[in-house]
Motif scaffolding. Structure first.
Motif, PDB file in Angstrom:
ATOM      1  N   LEU A   1      28.901  68.439  42.579  1.00  0.00           N
ATOM      2  CA  LEU A   1      29.786  68.515  43.744  1.00  0.00           C
ATOM      3  C   LEU A   1      30.686  67.298  43.822  1.00  0.00           C
ATOM      4  O   LEU A   1      31.887  67.416  44.110  1.00  0.00           O
ATOM      5  CB  LEU A   1      28.941  68.635  45.019  1.00  0.00           C
ATOM      6  N   ALA A   2      30.129  66.110  43.575  1.00  0.00           N
ATOM      7  CA  ALA A   2      30.928  64.890  43.630  1.00  0.00           C
ATOM      8  C   ALA A   2      32.042  64.913  42.587  1.00  0.00           C
ATOM      9  O   ALA A   2      33.195  64.581  42.879  1.00  0.00           O
ATOM     10  CB  ALA A   2      30.034  63.667  43.417  1.00  0.00           C
ATOM     11  N   ALA A   3      31.700  65.321  41.355  1.00  0.00           N
ATOM     12  CA  ALA A   3      32.713  65.389  40.308  1.00  0.00           C
ATOM     13  C   ALA A   3      33.789  66.409  40.653  1.00  0.00           C
ATOM     14  O   ALA A   3      34.989  66.156  40.466  1.00  0.00           O
ATOM     15  CB  ALA A   3      32.060  65.743  38.973  1.00  0.00           C
ATOM     16  N   LEU A   4      33.376  67.560  41.164  1.00  0.00           N
ATOM     17  CA  LEU A   4      34.337  68.613  41.516  1.00  0.00           C
ATOM     18  C   LEU A   4      35.271  68.160  42.630  1.00  0.00           C
ATOM     19  O   LEU A   4      36.492  68.370  42.552  1.00  0.00           O
ATOM     20  CB  LEU A   4      33.590  69.873  41.926  1.00  0.00           C
ATOM     21  N   LEU A   5      34.725  67.538  43.661  1.00  0.00           N
ATOM     22  CA  LEU A   5      35.565  67.072  44.767  1.00  0.00           C
ATOM     23  C   LEU A   5      36.537  65.987  44.304  1.00  0.00           C
ATOM     24  O   LEU A   5      37.684  65.942  44.761  1.00  0.00           O
ATOM     25  CB  LEU A   5      34.692  66.540  45.905  1.00  0.00           C
ATOM     26  N   GLY A   6      36.087  65.130  43.408  1.00  0.00           N
ATOM     27  CA  GLY A   6      36.990  64.116  42.871  1.00  0.00           C
ATOM     28  C   GLY A   6      38.134  64.726  42.100  1.00  0.00           C
ATOM     29  O   GLY A   6      39.297  64.323  42.258  1.00  0.00           O
ATOM     30  N   VAL A   7      37.831  65.718  41.273  1.00  0.00           N
ATOM     31  CA  VAL A   7      38.877  66.393  40.494  1.00  0.00           C
ATOM     32  C   VAL A   7      39.836  67.127  41.419  1.00  0.00           C
ATOM     33  O   VAL A   7      41.069  67.057  41.249  1.00  0.00           O
ATOM     34  CB  VAL A   7      38.242  67.362  39.483  1.00  0.00           C
ATOM     35  N   LEU A   8      39.307  67.839  42.399  1.00  0.00           N
ATOM     36  CA  LEU A   8      40.170  68.587  43.323  1.00  0.00           C
ATOM     37  C   LEU A   8      41.070  67.658  44.116  1.00  0.00           C
ATOM     38  O   LEU A   8      42.261  67.947  44.319  1.00  0.00           O
ATOM     39  CB  LEU A   8      39.313  69.432  44.267  1.00  0.00           C
TER      40      LEU A   8
END
Length: 260
Positions: free
Chosen positions: A106-113
């Motif tokens: 989730l952290a990686a996805l939110l950073g990318v988004l």
């Protein structure tokens, strides 16, 4: 839901964990130097001291500052749940909280988004002509190394320290009880300061001092700061660091390679 110092251990150690952040901050600053040299070559060329001396001073200063700010942030924030629980469990050889499940994906996805939104909004705004001292590939590998600085140093300074200090101050005004709105306010204010912290570098490379450009730089960087601040609050500093690192990978590696 609220947090009080009485609900958490009162003698939690912080020094070794802060030293870890200090050492990581020094290494991240070393990794940032190729990016800065390509971004502001004239500024470094005009310095009166040799480059190794300047670089060594910056690395030492960053490491010392990271250690001090991390220690203060941990001392003030840990009683209110603002901590680095995974690194703490590792460095002090303690069992992790079984209820605290990691949310790395989730952290990686939110950073990318967040980075994709920032990149998209940046393309919609006016373009600034800035002298380029490297190719797209050159920017990409330099950007990869610079991403460690954002994920480590900027998160220690702007999340672990700033958010913790603000929550601590607000809680002191409420009989040392931290309410959710205090965390939200601290995260937003720290994010805005994080955004404003990017202005000196923007001006150093020749960007115009226009209100529109200043607002864009502050707001777009603050967007990333709000995302990482929320992750810090809910899951710990490590999640904020991962999100910031992934966001910088998109902005400083993916964008140069995509747009040339």
């Amino acid at each position: 839901m609220s947090a009080t110092p009485a609900t958490l251990p009162s003698r939690t150690p912080h020094l070794k964990l802060a030293l870890l952040f200090g050492a990581a901050g020094a290494l991240a600053t070393l990794a940032l130097l190729p990016y800065l040299l390509a971004l502001m070559p004239q500024k470094f060329a005009a310095m009166p001291l040799p480059l190794p001396v300047v670089a060594g001073a910056q690395i030492a200063q960053a490491g010392l500052l990271c250690w001090l700010l991390a220690w203060l942030g941990l001392c003030l924030g840990t009683p209110y749940g603002l901590d680095a629980p995974w690194l703490r469990a590792w460095i002090y050889r303690r069992p992790r909280d079984p209820a605290g499940h990691p949310h790395w994906g989730l952290a990686a996805l939110l950073g990318v988004l967040a980075a994709v939104v920032v990149a998209g909004l940046s393309l919609l705004g006016p373009k600034e002509a800035v002298e380029q001292a490297a190719t797209a590939t050159g920017w990409a590998w330099r950007g990869f190394l610079a991403s460690f600085y954002g994920g480590i140093v900027e998160e220690v300074e702007c999340r672990l320290f700033l958010v913790a200090v603000m929550v601590w101050l607000l809680a002191r005004c409420n009989r040392r009880v931290a309410r959710p709105w205090m965390f939200v306010l601290a995260i937003v204010l720290a994010a805005l300061l994080f955004g404003a912290g990017h202005l000196p570098a923007a001006f150093a490379i020749g960007m115009a001092h226009t209100p529109a450009l200043i607002t864009r730089i502050v707001v777009l960087n603050a967007l990333v700061g709000v995302v990482t601040g929320g992750l810090f609050w809910k899951y710990g500093l490590e999640h904020a660091m991962l999100a910031h690192f992934c966001a910088d990978l998109v902005l400083h590696v993916g964008v140069p390679l995509t747009l040339g």
